[in-house]
Design a protein around this motif. Structure first.
Motif, PDB file in Angstrom:
ATOM      1  N   GLU A 166       0.532  -1.568  -2.331  1.00 54.24           N
ATOM      2  CA  GLU A 166       1.075  -2.161  -1.104  1.00 54.24           C
ATOM      3  C   GLU A 166       1.654  -1.088  -0.191  1.00 54.24           C
ATOM      4  OE1 GLU A 166       4.410  -5.470   0.320  1.00 54.24           O
ATOM      5  OE2 GLU A 166       4.429  -4.709  -1.730  1.00 54.24           O
ATOM      6  N   LEU A 167       2.390  -0.137  -0.770  1.00 61.99           N
ATOM      7  CA  LEU A 167       3.029   0.904   0.033  1.00 61.99           C
ATOM      8  C   LEU A 167       1.997   1.866   0.606  1.00 61.99           C
ATOM      9  CD1 LEU A 167       6.106   1.544  -2.270  1.00 61.99           C
ATOM     10  CD2 LEU A 167       5.992   0.150  -0.197  1.00 61.99           C
ATOM     11  N   LYS A 168       0.964   2.199  -0.165  1.00 63.62           N
ATOM     12  CA  LYS A 168      -0.109   3.039   0.361  1.00 63.62           C
ATOM     13  C   LYS A 168      -0.798   2.341   1.532  1.00 63.62           C
ATOM     14  CE  LYS A 168      -2.911   5.101  -2.480  1.00 63.62           C
ATOM     15  NZ  LYS A 168      -3.830   5.327  -3.631  1.00 63.62           N
ATOM     16  N   ARG A 169      -0.975   1.035   1.417  1.00 68.19           N
ATOM     17  CA  ARG A 169      -1.633   0.260   2.478  1.00 68.19           C
ATOM     18  C   ARG A 169      -0.806   0.280   3.755  1.00 68.19           C
ATOM     19  NH1 ARG A 169      -1.034  -4.796   0.455  1.00 68.19           N
ATOM     20  NH2 ARG A 169      -2.300  -4.025  -1.283  1.00 68.19           N
ATOM     21  N   LEU A 170       0.508   0.224   3.633  1.00 67.04           N
ATOM     22  CA  LEU A 170       1.387   0.165   4.793  1.00 67.04           C
ATOM     23  C   LEU A 170       1.671   1.528   5.406  1.00 67.04           C
ATOM     24  CD1 LEU A 170       3.969  -2.444   3.452  1.00 67.04           C
ATOM     25  CD2 LEU A 170       2.201  -2.831   5.160  1.00 67.04           C
ATOM     26  N   VAL A 171       1.477   2.600   4.613  1.00 63.99           N
ATOM     27  CA  VAL A 171       1.818   3.937   5.093  1.00 63.99           C
ATOM     28  C   VAL A 171       0.587   4.757   5.446  1.00 63.99           C
ATOM     29  CG1 VAL A 171       2.890   6.138   4.452  1.00 63.99           C
ATOM     30  CG2 VAL A 171       4.018   3.983   3.866  1.00 63.99           C
ATOM     31  N   SER A 172      -0.429   4.739   4.595  1.00 59.60           N
ATOM     32  CA  SER A 172      -1.586   5.615   4.841  1.00 59.60           C
ATOM     33  C   SER A 172      -2.860   4.804   5.072  1.00 59.60           C
ATOM     34  CB  SER A 172      -1.765   6.607   3.698  1.00 59.60           C
ATOM     35  OG  SER A 172      -1.799   5.942   2.432  1.00 59.60           O
ATOM     36  N   THR A 173      -3.540   4.411   3.997  1.00 66.99           N
ATOM     37  CA  THR A 173      -4.810   3.690   4.158  1.00 66.99           C
ATOM     38  C   THR A 173      -4.875   2.505   3.201  1.00 66.99           C
ATOM     39  OG1 THR A 173      -5.878   5.159   2.554  1.00 66.99           O
ATOM     40  CG2 THR A 173      -6.088   5.739   4.889  1.00 66.99           C
ATOM     41  N   SER A 174      -5.718   1.541   3.545  1.00 62.19           N
ATOM     42  CA  SER A 174      -5.855   0.325   2.749  1.00 62.19           C
ATOM     43  C   SER A 174      -7.017   0.425   1.775  1.00 62.19           C
ATOM     44  CB  SER A 174      -6.057  -0.881   3.669  1.00 62.19           C
ATOM     45  OG  SER A 174      -6.235  -2.066   2.913  1.00 62.19           O
TER      46      SER A 174
END
Length: 466
Positions: free
Chosen positions: A255-263
């Motif tokens: 979830e955090l990777k999706r919101l910060v870098s890429t999905s």
């Protein structure tokens, strides 16, 4: 006239289209495949890169077709893939008692023609299903050493991205501290330039998703009254601080990777054994379409779980270039369908994909949700904030109430029979015909300052508000 591979070869515009179609023949790419024997029709929904699938229909009698994708090749790869499935796996199509409205609309607007006999294409333009299949198979056969090298390169890229994002968040912390030091009034007035500069810097440092979020802060602030903007700016900056802190503690969290870098890709979400899966009846509450500063259009389609005793929501999220114009929607407000949804991993799962769609569901009233004795309209928002305080749009099912307008023209949702007079402001203009109506339940999005109305239930039935 049934399909065979030779007919599909002749209809394809080029070899590239055949090769692309061969990759779309997997059943997982098609949440819905149906047929109507009497009308000699097949149709389906092909999941593309976005959350809204493309709708494809083919007439088996004269090979007429229609697809909602923006491709300029005719027939497109989605149409060819549907024909390919019909030729090689006809049992994949479920028999439908009647054709959906969008299929009937296409039938009513077209003229049937007699298909020309399939002519093989000769010379340099010749193509074949066998060639497309061989190309696909040869691409799948890889040397073991090449696989190891690719995996090592992927690990290296992931580590490089993690380090770059960590450095980007350090710069973000310093930027936020600078805004607070210079004063909120100055930040609100200069938010457009300030947010654009830090967003561009974050893109360079691979924090792409976070950059897009920051780039949209000015438009959210300008949508509010001037006296509300400083408080809203504090909320926005506070969410960024919490998100950065959470990422540092768990940089590999999906979830955090999706919101910060890429999905993740669609395939990764569907293959994730930990992803939440819900098969139920769903109603389309409404949609929210926003033009972004990066040239993309965000299209959110909000759904309500009709089998749940408590309000449960899902959102289908899609992005497309603004230059492409508005896309044809796979869903319309008020639509009901039986489907299995797979949710993106999250602390409070909302974003989802349609993994399989089984059919339509008859219309009717919403479930009789129990709002409790307190009837706190923001109780749902509190639960989302506790789990994921960085969320921007929180779905709510509001208890009985009504819509009013104050002297300044601002719309308000007013709780019914509430001695404290709980009221929440509404974003945008209010339809005057809704004023004073007794609403048994209202679905809306709350961003911390305004309600974005989606739909409601009243004595007149369902009301579309989005």
């Amino acid at each position: 006239m049934e399909f065979d591979l030779k007919i599909i070869e002749a209809l394809a515009p080029d070899q590239a289209s055949l090769s692309a179609a061969s990759k779309l023949t997997k059943r997982s790419n098609w949440p819905r495949l149906e047929k109507n024997e009497q009308q000699a029709l097949i149709w389906g929904e092909c999941q593309g890169s976005g959350s809204n699938p493309y709708r494809v229909v083919v007439d088996r009698g004269d090979h007429g077709y229609k697809c909602t994708c923006p491709s300029r090749k005719f027939p497109c790869k989605h149409t060819l893939a549907l024909m390919w499935i019909a030729a090689t796996a006809p049992a994949s199509f479920a028999a439908a008692e009647s054709s959906p409205e969008w299929v009937n609309d296409w039938l009513g607007r077209r003229r049937k023609t007699t298909p020309p006999p399939a002519q093989p294409i000769e010379g340099a333009a010749a193509k074949s299903i066998d060639e497309a299949a061989r190309t696909d198979e040869s691409a799948a056969v890889e040397d073991v050493a090449a696989v190891e090298r690719r995996e090592a390169a992927q690990r290296k890229r992931a580590e490089d991205t993690r380090q770059a994002v960590s450095a980007a968040l350090d710069e973000l912390d310093q930027w936020i501290a600078d805004q607070l030091r210079l004063g909120l009034s100055g930040f609100v007035d200069g938010s457009s330039d300030r947010c654009r500069r830090i967003a561009a810097r974050l893109v360079d440092m691979k924090a792409t998703a976070l950059a897009g979020r920051i780039d949209e802060i000015p438009s959210r602030l300008m949508a509010l009254r001037s006296e509300e903007r400083p408080d809203a700016a504090i909320r926005e900056l506070g969410k960024l601080v919490l998100l950065a802190k959470a990422w540092r503690s768990a940089p590999d969290d999906p979830e955090l990777k999706r919101l910060v870098s890429t999905s993740e890709t669609r395939e990764q979400v569907l293959a994730n054994p930990d992803a939440r899966r819900v098969e139920s009846f769903w109603e389309v509450l409404g949609e929210k379409i926003e033009s972004r500063r990066d040239g993309l259009v965000s299209h959110s389609t909000w759904l309500l779980d009709l089998k749940s005793a408590t309000p449960q929501f899902a959102v289908l999220l899609d992005y497309f270039p603004a230059s492409a114009g508005r896309r044809s929607n796979a869903f319309a407000p008020g639509d009901r369908f039986d489907a299995r949804l797979v949710f993106y991993p999250s602390r409070k799962p909302l974003r989802a994909l349609v993994a399989e769609r089984m059919g339509e569901v008859t219309s009717g009233a919403w479930p009789d949700f129990s709002f409790g004795t307190a009837k706190d309209p923001l109780a749902g928002h509190a639960s989302y904030q506790d789990a994921a305080p960085w969320i921007t749009d929180c779905p709510l099912m509001l208890p009985p109430g009504a819509i009013l307008v104050d002297d300044r023209g601002t719309g308000w949702w007013q709780a019914a029979d509430d001695p404290q007079g709980i009221a929440l402001p509404i974003a945008g203009a209010v339809n005057q015909t809704l004023l004073g109506l007794d609403l048994a339940a209202t679905a809306a999005l709350w961003d911390g300052a305004r309600l974005d109305l989606l739909a409601a239930q009243s004595g007149f039935g369902r009301l579309d508000l989005s």
